[in-house]
Write a protein that holds these residues in place. Structure first.
Motif, mmCIF file in Angstrom:
data_model
loop_
_atom_site.group_PDB
_atom_site.id
_atom_site.type_symbol
_atom_site.label_atom_id
_atom_site.label_comp_id
_atom_site.label_asym_id
_atom_site.label_seq_id
_atom_site.Cartn_x
_atom_site.Cartn_y
_atom_site.Cartn_z
ATOM 1 N N PRO A 1 -39.835 43.844 -6.785
ATOM 2 C CA PRO A 1 -41.078 44.244 -6.105
ATOM 3 C C PRO A 1 -41.874 45.298 -6.878
ATOM 4 N N GLU A 2 -41.222 46.046 -7.745
ATOM 5 C CA GLU A 2 -41.922 47.068 -8.527
ATOM 6 C C GLU A 2 -42.835 46.467 -9.587
ATOM 7 N N ALA A 3 -42.700 45.178 -9.858
ATOM 8 C CA ALA A 3 -43.576 44.517 -10.827
ATOM 9 C C ALA A 3 -45.024 44.577 -10.370
ATOM 10 N N LEU A 4 -45.239 44.505 -9.066
ATOM 11 C CA LEU A 4 -46.604 44.591 -8.549
ATOM 12 C C LEU A 4 -47.213 45.956 -8.820
ATOM 13 N N VAL A 5 -46.398 46.988 -8.696
ATOM 14 C CA VAL A 5 -46.879 48.353 -8.976
ATOM 15 C C VAL A 5 -47.215 48.484 -10.459
ATOM 16 N N ARG A 6 -46.354 47.954 -11.312
ATOM 17 C CA ARG A 6 -46.635 48.003 -12.760
ATOM 18 C C ARG A 6 -47.945 47.286 -13.078
ATOM 19 N N ALA A 7 -48.165 46.155 -12.445
ATOM 20 C CA ALA A 7 -49.369 45.372 -12.712
ATOM 21 C C ALA A 7 -50.623 46.117 -12.274
ATOM 22 N N VAL A 8 -50.601 46.674 -11.083
ATOM 23 C CA VAL A 8 -51.802 47.361 -10.593
ATOM 24 C C VAL A 8 -52.047 48.644 -11.385
ATOM 25 N N GLU A 9 -51.004 49.307 -11.851
ATOM 26 C CA GLU A 9 -51.205 50.500 -12.678
ATOM 27 C C GLU A 9 -51.809 50.143 -14.029
ATOM 28 N N GLU A 10 -51.373 49.032 -14.606
ATOM 29 C CA GLU A 10 -51.980 48.595 -15.866
ATOM 30 C C GLU A 10 -53.450 48.234 -15.654
#
Length: 98
Positions: free
Chosen positions: A48-57
Motif C-alpha cells: 500500500p505504500e507504493a501509492l504514497v511513493r507515487a503521489v510524492e514523486e
C-alpha cells in the motif's frame, strides 16, 4: 491519498484524480511511469505504500514544473517590457533545455 484509514481502492482513485490535474506527459504515460517508478503492484494490498511513493514523486515533479513555469513567465514579462513581443523559440517552454 495519505490517509491510511481510507480503503486502498479509494486511495488509488485519489492518485488517478491527481493525475487528471497534473499529468506532465499525458495521463496514460504519467500513470504508467508512476506505476513503474513507485513499483505499484497489481494487487494494492501487497504494497500500500507504493501509492504514497507515487503521489510524492508526482508532487515533486509538480513543484519543479511550477517553479519552471514561474521562471518562464518572469522571462516573458521582462521581454515584453523591453519590447520583445515575439517568442524567440516557438517550442513550448517545457520541451526546451534549461
Amino acid at each position: 491519498m495519505h490517509d491510511a484509514r481510507l480503503p486502498l481502492h479509494r486511495r488509488h482513485i485519489a492518485l488517478r484524480t491527481c493525475l487528471t490535474v497534473f499529468a506532465p506527459y499525458g495521463l496514460r504515460a504519467a500513470y504508467h511511469h508512476l506505476t513503474l517508478s513507485a513499483r505499484i503492484p497489481r494487487h494494492l494490498r501487497a504494497d500500500p505504500e507504493a501509492l504514497v511513493r507515487a503521489v510524492e514523486e508526482l508532487h515533486e515533479a509538480r513543484v519543479l514544473w511550477l517553479a519552471r513555469a514561474e521562471e518562464y513567465a518572469a522571462q516573458r514579462r521582462a521581454g515584453k517590457r523591453s519590447g520583445r513581443r515575439a517568442v524567440p523559440n516557438p517550442r513550448p517552454w517545457w520541451m526546451r533545455s534549461p
